[in-house]
Design an enzyme around this catalytic site. Structure first.
Site, PDB file in Angstrom:
ATOM      1  N   ASP A 196      38.585  49.922  32.897  1.00 32.19           N
ATOM      2  CA  ASP A 196      37.831  49.957  34.151  1.00 32.19           C
ATOM      3  C   ASP A 196      37.091  51.290  34.308  1.00 32.19           C
ATOM      4  O   ASP A 196      37.397  52.286  33.622  1.00 32.19           O
ATOM      5  CB  ASP A 196      38.826  49.752  35.307  1.00 32.19           C
ATOM      6  CG  ASP A 196      38.181  49.167  36.550  1.00 32.19           C
ATOM      7  OD1 ASP A 196      36.953  49.105  36.611  1.00 32.19           O
ATOM      8  OD2 ASP A 196      38.936  48.777  37.467  1.00 32.19           O
ATOM      9  N   ASP A 247      33.554  41.740  40.799  1.00 34.93           N
ATOM     10  CA  ASP A 247      34.735  41.690  41.671  1.00 34.93           C
ATOM     11  C   ASP A 247      34.618  40.560  42.679  1.00 34.93           C
ATOM     12  O   ASP A 247      35.559  40.275  43.409  1.00 34.93           O
ATOM     13  CB  ASP A 247      34.881  43.015  42.428  1.00 34.93           C
ATOM     14  CG  ASP A 247      35.644  44.041  41.610  1.00 34.93           C
ATOM     15  OD1 ASP A 247      36.233  43.657  40.578  1.00 34.93           O
ATOM     16  OD2 ASP A 247      35.639  45.220  41.990  1.00 34.93           O
TER      17      ASP A 247
HETATM   18  C1  DGJ Z   1      37.948  47.466  40.046  1.00 33.50           C
HETATM   19  C2  DGJ Z   1      38.068  46.208  39.249  1.00 33.50           C
HETATM   20  O1  DGJ Z   1      36.845  45.565  39.186  1.00 33.50           O
HETATM   21  C3  DGJ Z   1      39.140  45.326  39.869  1.00 33.50           C
HETATM   22  O2  DGJ Z   1      39.215  44.118  39.178  1.00 33.50           O
HETATM   23  C4  DGJ Z   1      40.451  46.059  39.817  1.00 33.50           C
HETATM   24  O3  DGJ Z   1      40.837  46.254  38.483  1.00 33.50           O
HETATM   25  C5  DGJ Z   1      40.328  47.381  40.533  1.00 33.50           C
HETATM   26  N1  DGJ Z   1      39.228  48.143  40.045  1.00 33.50           N
HETATM   27  C6  DGJ Z   1      41.587  48.184  40.394  1.00 33.50           C
HETATM   28  O4  DGJ Z   1      41.475  49.424  40.908  1.00 33.50           O
END
Ligand code: DGJ
Length: 731
Positions: free
Chosen positions: A478, A548
């Protein structure tokens, strides 16, 4: 040999069955762009190169009064000696000037395709899959060489381009701009299409006519970004999904980029893509080389659909790498939306029990398992398991998950550091910063300075230890903020403007080493969803968390837009709870499944809270997905109805043999007293008979494509249907 050199007319013709790309060296010095498009046999230079003297256009060759760089269609133009349009490069020399005179020096043609040093790029598996032309230009006064790389694939309508400066002189130069490609079209009758967005709304499509002047698509955020994708396309006015000329360019790079279109008064269009020249200066010393990233250039005469299918084949088979390139991906469960930071080992085990029971194949532990992280405010950089949350460590949990018949995956955010972390306390200068200035936080975190070799080395070793500490077969990588105060404590003042690009080189080095060390791990990249969904990341990590936003309705647009460049096998798509956490919408499980099944299916929900009916539906859904998964991952995509145009969306994947297809149809809101509606399919063989969902009736492909299937009149919002189309002789 698909690259011909006509010595007499000084013309290079790059071609395969579908396309031609033609360059002429004019006056023995200047690489002029003659043509790029559908295959032609040969080009008579006199008929195509119309360079005309215009008022206020300088005369570069006194004996040829019609010639001016200002009106010449060029391959890699400069600024300052005749052409007043936007240049492909700019160097600043010792005397403070930016005037250079690069002229053709030599060229080389060979089979295969060289890899770019330190940068991701498309590749070949056999030398005879592609041919490469390198045109070398030289500024003899500076002693600097400029290499223009062109590769044409034999079986794909793709040209790749890049450029490098090679310093063989004696005084350093500063590179202010070095685009990866530039091309001049002889008309402006185009629409410009690009992908824009923001967090949770990535890669929406915008199409608009070109206007005079300059139009820029770019990022200066230190990442390719949610806001713009490093891609744009020029479309003939009549171009649609199936018809018309489309030119698509995409940059294999994950940092600051610029894609520029310039329309001049004589109706020519200049298109260029490369590293964003804004806030960028690179010092090139004698003996050094600067390599620009690679641009992928696709021509399609079969509209946007043809362009996408070519990009898909290229990215899927000759950009993505590793064990998972040609494999369907495990159906995963991710605990993020189910628990956020709030979990215990017991809770995770409980979720794992349910997930296994549903037929899920991979259990992914997301954010919050390390340091003392219980919210987004701490611990990034302290990659040690939190024993309070996980008393048996990652290994204990992973073994539990394995015993349930699933693989174990882990979330990391390695490029970041929290001010509240042991890492930051011991190395406050390891983050991007400018001495004496505020360190601006975003999501309470700072960005590690990956332009530094020592930071990269530390990260490689830390992650190596972590990945070896448990049976991990999947990693979600991430990255949750963009760069500010971009400066490095390890670089001298005059090199500070190199930081952002050096960061990318550092990141790519880390990824190269880790993916090489851990070939068994399936890496998925993520940046708050799809903030870094680009070919550069896909070179190392063959899938990306698309967004997301897991709402089924929003996902239609996001996945449709993403599919313009990126194949389904590169997109993560999860079923989540309702009301949806991003938009509060309640959609039926059937539709959520049908949307997520059109890519790499996963679940990100409180599976333990589901009723038996929903569990059954999910189990059935996963079983069905396994039937269609190969088609979705390796089939050819045909987009049928765009979610940007109304309430309906449809797309389908067709097996390369055309004997099997899966069709996805979605209706967001129902209409009162609606029209009778036929869904016309695409990509089938017109003369083959097909059955739908093994029904009794067989239809010729041409009927399904030209007449279509009558869809039921639906009195229901959020309706979806997925159906199989199978050639009759297929069992
Ligand atoms: C951003 C990601 O896109 C989410 O899926 C998740 O992993 C969060 N970060 C966790 O902090």
């Amino acid at each position: 040999m698909p690259i011909e050199w006509n010595k007499q007319d000084r013309i290079f013709h790059l071609y395969n069955r579908g396309i031609s790309y033609v360059i002429q060296i004019v006056h023995g010095k200047y690489p002029a762009h003659l043509y790029w498009g559908s295959r032609v046999q040969t080009l008579q230079p006199a008929s195509i190169l119309t360079c005309k003297s215009r008022a206020f256009s300088p005369t570069n060759e006194p004996k040829d009064t019609q010639f001016s760089l200002d009106t010449l269609p060029q391959e890699y133009p400069a600024f300052g000696n005749g052409d007043f349009r936007s240049p492909a490069y700019q160097l600043r020399t010792r005397d403070g000037s930016t005037i250079t005179e690069f002229v053709y020096d030599s060229h080389e043609i060979f089979q295969g395709k060289p890899r770019l040093d330190g940068l991701p790029s498309a590749y070949v598996e056999d030398e005879d899959e592609a041919d490469t032309l390198v045109i070398t230009m030289v500024d003899y006064q500076l002693g600097v060489g400029l290499n223009l790389f062109y590769t044409i694939y034999r079986d794909l309508d793709v040209i790749t381009r890049s450029a490098s400066f090679e310093h063989r002189g004696s005084h350093q130069v500063k590179i202010h701009k070095c685009m990866s490609m530039s091309v001049d079209f002889h008309h402006t009758n185009w629409d410009l299409l690009h992908l824009h967005g923001t967090w949770a709304r990535e890669r929406h499509i915008e199409r608009q006519p070109l206007i005079r002047g300059t139009q820029l698509i770019s990022s200066a955020r230190g990442a390719s970004s949610h806001q713009h994708n490093p891609f744009l396309a020029l479309l003939s006015k009549n171009a649609s999904e199936e018809y018309g000329d489309v030119y698509g360019v995409s940059l294999v790079y994950s940092g600051n980029f610029q894609a520029a279109i310039e329309v001049d008064p004589y109706e020519t269009t200049r298109l260029a893509i490369g590293i964003n020249p804004f806030d960028f200066i690179w010092i090139l010393k004698p003996g050094e080389t600067f390599q620009a990233p690679e641009a992928l250039m696709v021509f399609s005469k079969e509209g946007l659909g043809g362009m996408s299918r070519t990009f898909h084949r290229l990215l899927r088979t000759r950009l993505c790498r590793g064990k998972y390139r040609d494999k369907v991906r495990p159906v995963l469960f991710n605990n993020w939306e189910a628990t956020r930071f709030n979990f215990t080992e017991e809770k995770l085990k409980h979720l794992a029990d349910t997930a296994a029971n549903l037929g899920i194949e991979l259990f992914v532990l997301d954010d919050g398992w390390f340091g003392h992280r219980s919210n987004a405010k701490s611990s990034l950089g302290d990659w040690m398991v939190n024993r309070k949350k996980l008393p048996h460590g990652l290994k204990g949990l992973a073994e539990y998950v394995q015993a349930k018949g699933m693989q174990f995956g882990l979330w990391v955010e390695p490029e970041m550091v929290s001010p509240d972390s042991n890492l930051y306390r011991s190395h406050p200068d390891w983050c991007l910063h400018v001495p004496g200035r505020n360190r601006t936080l975003s999501r309470h975190q700072l960005v590690l300075d990956l332009s530094r070799e020592d930071v990269c080395d530390w990260l490689i070793e830390t992650l190596t230890t972590l990945f070896r500490s448990a049976p991990i077969t999947y990693v979600k990588w991430d990255m949750n903020r963009n760069m500010t105060e971009v400066g490095s404590a390890a670089l001298p003042p005059e090199r500070q403007k190199e930081t952002a690009h050096r960061y990318m080189l550092g990141l790519y080095r880390i990824l190269e080493i880790l993916t090489d060390r851990f070939p068994e791990i399936l890496f998925e990249s993520c940046s708050g969803g799809g903030g870094r969904f680009d070919p550069g990341m896909l070179y190392y990590m063959p899938q990306t968390w698309t967004s997301d936003d897991t709402d089924a309705v929003e996902r239609l647009k996001i996945q449709y837009g993403t599919s313009l460049v990126y194949p389904a096998i590169t997109m993560g798509a999860h079923v989540s709870d309702v009301p949806n956490q991003q938009v509060g919408r309640i959609t039926p499980l059937q539709m959520r499944l049908a949307v997520a099944m059109a890519a790499n299916l996963g679940f990100e929900m409180k599976v333990d809270k589901l009723g038996e009916k929903e569990r059954k539906e999910i189990r059935r859904g996963i079983q069905y997905y396994h039937q269609i998964q190969k088609l979705v991952c390796f089939g050819d995509l045909f987009r049928l109805i765009s979610p940007f145009e109304g309430m309906d969306t449809a797309w389908m994947y067709v097996a390369p043999t055309q004997n099997l297809a899966v069709v996805f149809y979605y209706k967001v809101l129902s209409t009162p007293n609606p029209r009778l509606f036929r869904l016309k399919l695409s990509g089938l063989h017109p003369l083959v008979k097909y059955r739908i969902n093994n029904g009794d009736q067989a239809y010729f492909g041409d009927e399904l494509m030209k007449v279509g299937i009558t869809m039921p009149l639906i009195k229901k919002d959020f309706f979806s249907e997925v159906f199989l189309v199978k050639a009759v002789d297929e069992a």
